[in-house]
Design a protein around this motif. Structure first.
Motif, PDB file in Angstrom:
ATOM      1  N   LEU B  27      30.840 -55.320   0.960  1.00  0.00           N
ATOM      2  CA  LEU B  27      30.939 -54.266  -0.246  1.00  0.00           C
ATOM      3  C   LEU B  27      29.216 -53.915  -0.679  1.00  0.00           C
ATOM      4  O   LEU B  27      28.751 -54.580  -1.065  1.00  0.00           O
ATOM      5  CB  LEU B  27      31.950 -54.385  -1.053  1.00  0.00           C
ATOM      6  CG  LEU B  27      32.574 -53.898  -1.787  1.00  0.00           C
ATOM      7  CD1 LEU B  27      33.319 -52.918  -1.230  1.00  0.00           C
ATOM      8  CD2 LEU B  27      33.272 -54.369  -3.505  1.00  0.00           C
ATOM      9  N   GLY B  28      29.384 -52.870  -0.809  1.00  0.00           N
ATOM     10  CA  GLY B  28      28.308 -51.939  -1.963  1.00  0.00           C
ATOM     11  C   GLY B  28      28.153 -50.848  -2.672  1.00  0.00           C
ATOM     12  O   GLY B  28      29.467 -49.944  -2.875  1.00  0.00           O
ATOM     13  N   VAL B  29      27.445 -50.765  -3.778  1.00  0.00           N
ATOM     14  CA  VAL B  29      27.616 -49.561  -4.830  1.00  0.00           C
ATOM     15  C   VAL B  29      25.952 -49.487  -5.043  1.00  0.00           C
ATOM     16  O   VAL B  29      25.074 -50.250  -5.633  1.00  0.00           O
ATOM     17  CB  VAL B  29      28.746 -50.182  -6.319  1.00  0.00           C
ATOM     18  CG1 VAL B  29      28.575 -48.884  -7.151  1.00  0.00           C
ATOM     19  CG2 VAL B  29      29.863 -50.154  -5.562  1.00  0.00           C
ATOM     20  N   ARG B  30      25.694 -48.044  -5.156  1.00  0.00           N
ATOM     21  CA  ARG B  30      24.631 -47.024  -5.096  1.00  0.00           C
ATOM     22  C   ARG B  30      24.983 -45.786  -5.973  1.00  0.00           C
ATOM     23  O   ARG B  30      25.878 -45.526  -6.287  1.00  0.00           O
ATOM     24  CB  ARG B  30      23.450 -46.656  -3.983  1.00  0.00           C
ATOM     25  CG  ARG B  30      23.422 -47.518  -3.102  1.00  0.00           C
ATOM     26  CD  ARG B  30      22.541 -46.935  -1.708  1.00  0.00           C
ATOM     27  NE  ARG B  30      21.886 -45.561  -2.132  1.00  0.00           N
ATOM     28  CZ  ARG B  30      20.592 -46.413  -1.412  1.00  0.00           C
ATOM     29  NH1 ARG B  30      20.418 -47.541  -0.921  1.00  0.00           N
ATOM     30  NH2 ARG B  30      19.272 -45.604  -2.567  1.00  0.00           N
ATOM     31  N   PHE B  31      24.614 -46.203  -7.516  1.00  0.00           N
ATOM     32  CA  PHE B  31      24.263 -44.548  -8.314  1.00  0.00           C
ATOM     33  C   PHE B  31      22.528 -43.829  -7.689  1.00  0.00           C
ATOM     34  O   PHE B  31      21.597 -44.987  -8.444  1.00  0.00           O
ATOM     35  CB  PHE B  31      23.793 -45.598  -9.151  1.00  0.00           C
ATOM     36  CG  PHE B  31      25.294 -46.473  -9.691  1.00  0.00           C
ATOM     37  CD1 PHE B  31      26.946 -45.927  -9.903  1.00  0.00           C
ATOM     38  CD2 PHE B  31      25.295 -47.609 -10.213  1.00  0.00           C
ATOM     39  CE1 PHE B  31      27.796 -46.663 -10.235  1.00  0.00           C
ATOM     40  CE2 PHE B  31      26.783 -48.148 -10.337  1.00  0.00           C
ATOM     41  CZ  PHE B  31      27.535 -48.499 -10.592  1.00  0.00           C
ATOM     42  N   GLY B  32      22.890 -43.132  -6.648  1.00  0.00           N
ATOM     43  CA  GLY B  32      21.814 -42.369  -6.885  1.00  0.00           C
ATOM     44  C   GLY B  32      20.569 -44.010  -6.715  1.00  0.00           C
ATOM     45  O   GLY B  32      21.052 -43.975  -4.918  1.00  0.00           O
ATOM     46  N   ASP B  33      19.243 -44.120  -6.774  1.00  0.00           N
ATOM     47  CA  ASP B  33      18.230 -44.589  -5.896  1.00  0.00           C
ATOM     48  C   ASP B  33      18.593 -46.196  -6.098  1.00  0.00           C
ATOM     49  O   ASP B  33      18.277 -47.596  -5.652  1.00  0.00           O
ATOM     50  CB  ASP B  33      17.631 -44.845  -5.559  1.00  0.00           C
ATOM     51  CG  ASP B  33      17.191 -42.911  -5.401  1.00  0.00           C
ATOM     52  OD1 ASP B  33      17.077 -43.237  -4.752  1.00  0.00           O
ATOM     53  OD2 ASP B  33      15.772 -42.819  -6.107  1.00  0.00           O
ATOM     54  N   LEU B  34      19.701 -46.454  -7.868  1.00  0.00           N
ATOM     55  CA  LEU B  34      20.027 -48.037  -7.782  1.00  0.00           C
ATOM     56  C   LEU B  34      20.521 -48.347  -7.167  1.00  0.00           C
ATOM     57  O   LEU B  34      21.900 -47.964  -7.007  1.00  0.00           O
ATOM     58  CB  LEU B  34      20.353 -47.515  -9.204  1.00  0.00           C
ATOM     59  CG  LEU B  34      20.612 -49.240  -9.811  1.00  0.00           C
ATOM     60  CD1 LEU B  34      18.996 -50.663 -10.631  1.00  0.00           C
ATOM     61  CD2 LEU B  34      21.374 -48.934 -11.042  1.00  0.00           C
ATOM     62  N   VAL B  35      20.593 -49.648  -6.496  1.00  0.00           N
ATOM     63  CA  VAL B  35      21.728 -50.357  -5.532  1.00  0.00           C
ATOM     64  C   VAL B  35      22.362 -51.142  -6.832  1.00  0.00           C
ATOM     65  O   VAL B  35      21.549 -52.256  -7.077  1.00  0.00           O
ATOM     66  CB  VAL B  35      21.050 -50.897  -4.852  1.00  0.00           C
ATOM     67  CG1 VAL B  35      21.679 -51.992  -3.831  1.00  0.00           C
ATOM     68  CG2 VAL B  35      20.128 -50.414  -3.338  1.00  0.00           C
ATOM     69  N   ALA B  36      23.377 -51.289  -6.654  1.00  0.00           N
ATOM     70  CA  ALA B  36      24.122 -51.972  -8.477  1.00  0.00           C
ATOM     71  C   ALA B  36      24.875 -53.325  -7.196  1.00  0.00           C
ATOM     72  O   ALA B  36      24.485 -54.495  -8.053  1.00  0.00           O
ATOM     73  CB  ALA B  36      25.114 -51.270  -9.128  1.00  0.00           C
ATOM     74  N   LEU B  37      25.125 -53.295  -5.971  1.00  0.00           N
ATOM     75  CA  LEU B  37      25.490 -53.713  -5.071  1.00  0.00           C
ATOM     76  C   LEU B  37      25.492 -54.070  -3.801  1.00  0.00           C
ATOM     77  O   LEU B  37      25.494 -52.531  -3.622  1.00  0.00           O
ATOM     78  CB  LEU B  37      27.085 -54.257  -5.329  1.00  0.00           C
ATOM     79  CG  LEU B  37      28.352 -54.901  -5.121  1.00  0.00           C
ATOM     80  CD1 LEU B  37      28.378 -55.957  -6.410  1.00  0.00           C
ATOM     81  CD2 LEU B  37      29.781 -54.433  -5.151  1.00  0.00           C
ATOM     82  N   ALA B  38      24.819 -54.886  -3.567  1.00  0.00           N
ATOM     83  CA  ALA B  38      24.660 -54.933  -1.777  1.00  0.00           C
ATOM     84  C   ALA B  38      25.228 -56.105  -1.037  1.00  0.00           C
ATOM     85  O   ALA B  38      25.329 -56.703  -1.059  1.00  0.00           O
ATOM     86  CB  ALA B  38      23.444 -54.868  -1.806  1.00  0.00           C
ATOM     87  N   ASP B  39      26.166 -55.906   0.384  1.00  0.00           N
ATOM     88  CA  ASP B  39      26.412 -56.258   0.911  1.00  0.00           C
ATOM     89  C   ASP B  39      27.362 -57.588   0.248  1.00  0.00           C
ATOM     90  O   ASP B  39      26.808 -58.316   0.890  1.00  0.00           O
ATOM     91  CB  ASP B  39      26.034 -57.383   1.662  1.00  0.00           C
ATOM     92  CG  ASP B  39      24.838 -56.067   2.621  1.00  0.00           C
ATOM     93  OD1 ASP B  39      25.580 -55.348   3.904  1.00  0.00           O
ATOM     94  OD2 ASP B  39      23.668 -55.706   3.308  1.00  0.00           O
ATOM     95  N   VAL B  40      28.299 -57.313  -0.156  1.00  0.00           N
ATOM     96  CA  VAL B  40      29.285 -58.816  -0.664  1.00  0.00           C
ATOM     97  C   VAL B  40      30.119 -58.687  -0.246  1.00  0.00           C
ATOM     98  O   VAL B  40      31.166 -57.647   0.498  1.00  0.00           O
ATOM     99  CB  VAL B  40      29.511 -58.507  -1.709  1.00  0.00           C
ATOM    100  CG1 VAL B  40      30.276 -59.701  -2.961  1.00  0.00           C
ATOM    101  CG2 VAL B  40      28.243 -58.141  -2.768  1.00  0.00           C
ATOM    102  N   GLU B  41      30.288 -59.893   0.739  1.00  0.00           N
ATOM    103  CA  GLU B  41      31.264 -60.307   1.970  1.00  0.00           C
ATOM    104  C   GLU B  41      31.864 -62.140   0.596  1.00  0.00           C
ATOM    105  O   GLU B  41      31.120 -62.635   0.304  1.00  0.00           O
ATOM    106  CB  GLU B  41      30.654 -61.245   3.225  1.00  0.00           C
ATOM    107  CG  GLU B  41      29.840 -60.446   3.125  1.00  0.00           C
ATOM    108  CD  GLU B  41      30.780 -59.369   5.187  1.00  0.00           C
ATOM    109  OE1 GLU B  41      31.570 -59.850   4.907  1.00  0.00           O
ATOM    110  OE2 GLU B  41      29.711 -58.938   5.705  1.00  0.00           O
ATOM    111  N   LEU B  42      33.049 -61.177  -0.119  1.00  0.00           N
ATOM    112  CA  LEU B  42      33.676 -62.567  -0.222  1.00  0.00           C
ATOM    113  C   LEU B  42      35.236 -62.098  -0.042  1.00  0.00           C
ATOM    114  O   LEU B  42      35.766 -61.454  -0.117  1.00  0.00           O
ATOM    115  CB  LEU B  42      33.766 -62.146  -1.857  1.00  0.00           C
ATOM    116  CG  LEU B  42      34.123 -63.439  -2.294  1.00  0.00           C
ATOM    117  CD1 LEU B  42      33.227 -64.436  -2.712  1.00  0.00           C
ATOM    118  CD2 LEU B  42      33.800 -63.129  -4.461  1.00  0.00           C
ATOM    119  N   GLU B  43      35.759 -63.525  -0.026  1.00  0.00           N
ATOM    120  CA  GLU B  43      37.638 -63.673   0.226  1.00  0.00           C
ATOM    121  C   GLU B  43      37.906 -64.763  -0.910  1.00  0.00           C
ATOM    122  O   GLU B  43      37.553 -65.264  -0.873  1.00  0.00           O
ATOM    123  CB  GLU B  43      38.202 -63.812   1.338  1.00  0.00           C
ATOM    124  CG  GLU B  43      37.322 -64.907   2.422  1.00  0.00           C
ATOM    125  CD  GLU B  43      38.053 -64.961   3.771  1.00  0.00           C
ATOM    126  OE1 GLU B  43      37.946 -64.085   3.960  1.00  0.00           O
ATOM    127  OE2 GLU B  43      39.197 -66.206   3.653  1.00  0.00           O
TER     128      GLU B  43
END
Lengths: 217, 269
Positions: B27-43
């Motif tokens: 799971l990842g979230v980008r706001f334009g160039d800003l990476v807010a969240l990257a490669d989250v693997e969680l259960e």
């Protein structure tokens, strides 16, 4: 005791038309402004642009020109509206533009957290606006909407130029018969004041009531 | 890691081998160039309590908000009961009914409460029951009063949020979220806007919920609470999951230097 002059009584006959123009126009605007302000908030850019174009077109042309367009212009293509219909319709369309902007400001005044909370509890869009956003936005909407309504009451006088016998139109006609310009227009002015003061009072009461119902602070 | 953990930890690791209630994949979230969240693997397994800790701006809230799709991920997938509910890689997000269904299963409590200010405490708790679940007024009211009692606020039913303390408001917000009978509760720094004394009331309610077996993901700065209640702690920084583990390991003997640095800073205060 002095007798009430005949023209004063006749001016009152115009009140009916002034009221129909004002409230009819306002009602049309208040209803149509809902979809317009919704489009204005749409996620889709073309819809937002459409709403902006609508608002700016209506606000950018003098109201009297809209009335002429509806009354004389449409007649040319065989759509013949009565002066009153053209007047109500014209004022209604113009009101739509102004009230859509007033609604927009009201919606923007509601914190984003409210929208998020409504979404988080699984409310759909309609329920969200009806039960969460709307009741809060209306507090911000009432004062400018009331000011607009009172403005519209006075602006409805332009319908006299397409022949609606509302207060100003009647006053003009009476002056031509009676040569009592000063007294007749003063009387017409009093009629407008007598109509607008209760509106303003009601708006203040409603505003205060809504604010206290929200119990902010 | 099946080292000897005690109490709830055992139950959770047993549950984790079963089906996860909710799972994120890359799971990842980008706001334009800003990476807010990257490669989250969680259960998160049924009944598990996961605390998410880490520095501000590290992606904790963004992650939490992805779990009920208040924030849309820009990459990766979100699964509920093993079924993909959102897939940012193919651009498939639920809308309309399926989206509402997801949100009704996932309750959320915000840092700033976000109670509906024009409604009484009880109305706050009944609104979604009536308009999202379609319950009758009487049913919603009965359930609402029950929930207010559960968070210790029966006497505030007819009171508007503005006349309640912060701790009371947050407890009403918890009752509001519970009214939908969610299967998962998300808490986004629920005590950060409260002074410590009022925070305790809220933490007690959450403790009770955890004891009853509610599945919870809690973003928090309350380390003691996380240590006591969580089955697992996730440490996030710079938009990534740095380290995951049971509280006694992660808080006292972290593997990663970044985690250690954060904990040292927190404990020094």
């Amino acid at each position: 005791m002095t007798e009430i002059p005949d023209y004063a009584v006749r001016l009152l006959e115009g009140v009916r038309f002034t009221a129909i123009l004002t409230f009819g126009g306002f009602l049309i605007g208040a209803v149509l402004a809902v979809p317009v302000s919704a489009l204005r908030r749409s996620r889709l850019r073309p819809l937002r642009v459409l709403a902006i174009a609508y608002v700016e077109t209506l606000r950018g042309v003098p109201p009297i020109a809209w009335l002429f367009l509806l009354y004389f212009g449409l007649a040319q293509v065989d759509v013949r509206l009565s002066p009153l219909t053209a007047g109500v319709l014209g004022l209604g369309l113009i009101s739509t533009a102004y009230l859509a902007e007033i609604y927009r400001a009201g919606l923007r005044a509601v914190p984003l957290g409210q929208l998020e909370a409504a979404r988080a509890v699984g409310l759909g869009t309609v329920a969200t606006y009806r039960h969460v956003i709307g009741p809060q936005a209306i507090v911000t909407v009432v004062p400018p909407a009331a000011a607009f309504l009172i403005g519209l009451l006075k602006d409805s006088a332009i319908a006299s130029l397409i022949g609606v016998p509302e207060v100003t139109g009647l006053a003009l006609r009476l002056t031509q018969q009676e040569f009592e310009g000063l007294a007749i227009f003063a009387a017409a002015g009093l009629v407008y004041i007598a109509l607008s003061v209760p509106l303003a009072t009601f708006a203040r009461w409603l505003g205060a009531r809504l604010t206290s119902r929200l119990a902010f602070g | 890691m099946s080292t000897s953990t005690v109490g709830r930890g055992d139950r959770a690791s047993a549950a984790a081998t079963a089906d996860a209630l909710i799972r994120t994949e890359a799971l990842g979230v980008r706001f334009g160039d800003l990476v807010a969240l990257a490669d989250v693997e969680l259960e998160v397994a049924c009944g598990e309590v996961v605390a998410v800790i880490g520095p501000s701006g590290g992606g904790k809230s963004t992650f939490l908000r992805c779990l009920n799709l208040l924030e849309l991920p820009t990459s990766g997938r979100l699964l509920l009961d093993g079924e993909v509910v959102a897939d940012a890689d193919t651009g498939r997000f639920p809308s309309g009914r399926p989206l509402l269904q997801l949100r009704r299963q996932v309750g959320m409590v915000f840092q700033s409460f976000n109670l509906f200010p024009h409604l009484t405490a009880l109305e706050n708790v009944t609104l979604a029951q009536i308009h999202a679940l379609g319950r009758s007024n009487e049913e919603a009211r009965a359930r609402g009063l029950e929930l207010l009692a559960r968070v210790g606020l029966s006497d505030k039913a007819a009171t508007r949020p503005a006349h309640c303390s912060g701790g009371q408001q947050q407890r009403i917000a918890i009752a509001r979220a519970l009214a939908l009978e969610p299967r998962l509760m998300l808490f986004d720094e629920p005590t950060s806007a409260l002074d410590p004394e009022l925070g305790v009331e809220v933490l007690n309610v959450m403790r009770e919920l955890a004891r009853e077996g509610m599945t919870m993901v809690v973003v928090t700065h309350e380390m003691a609470f996380a240590a006591e209640v969580a089955d697992r702690i996730v440490f996030m920084a710079e938009g990534r999951v740095v380290e995951t583990g049971p509280p006694e390991l992660l808080l006292h003997d972290p593997r990663e230097p970044r985690t250690r640095r954060f904990l040292e800073a927190v404990l020094e205060r």
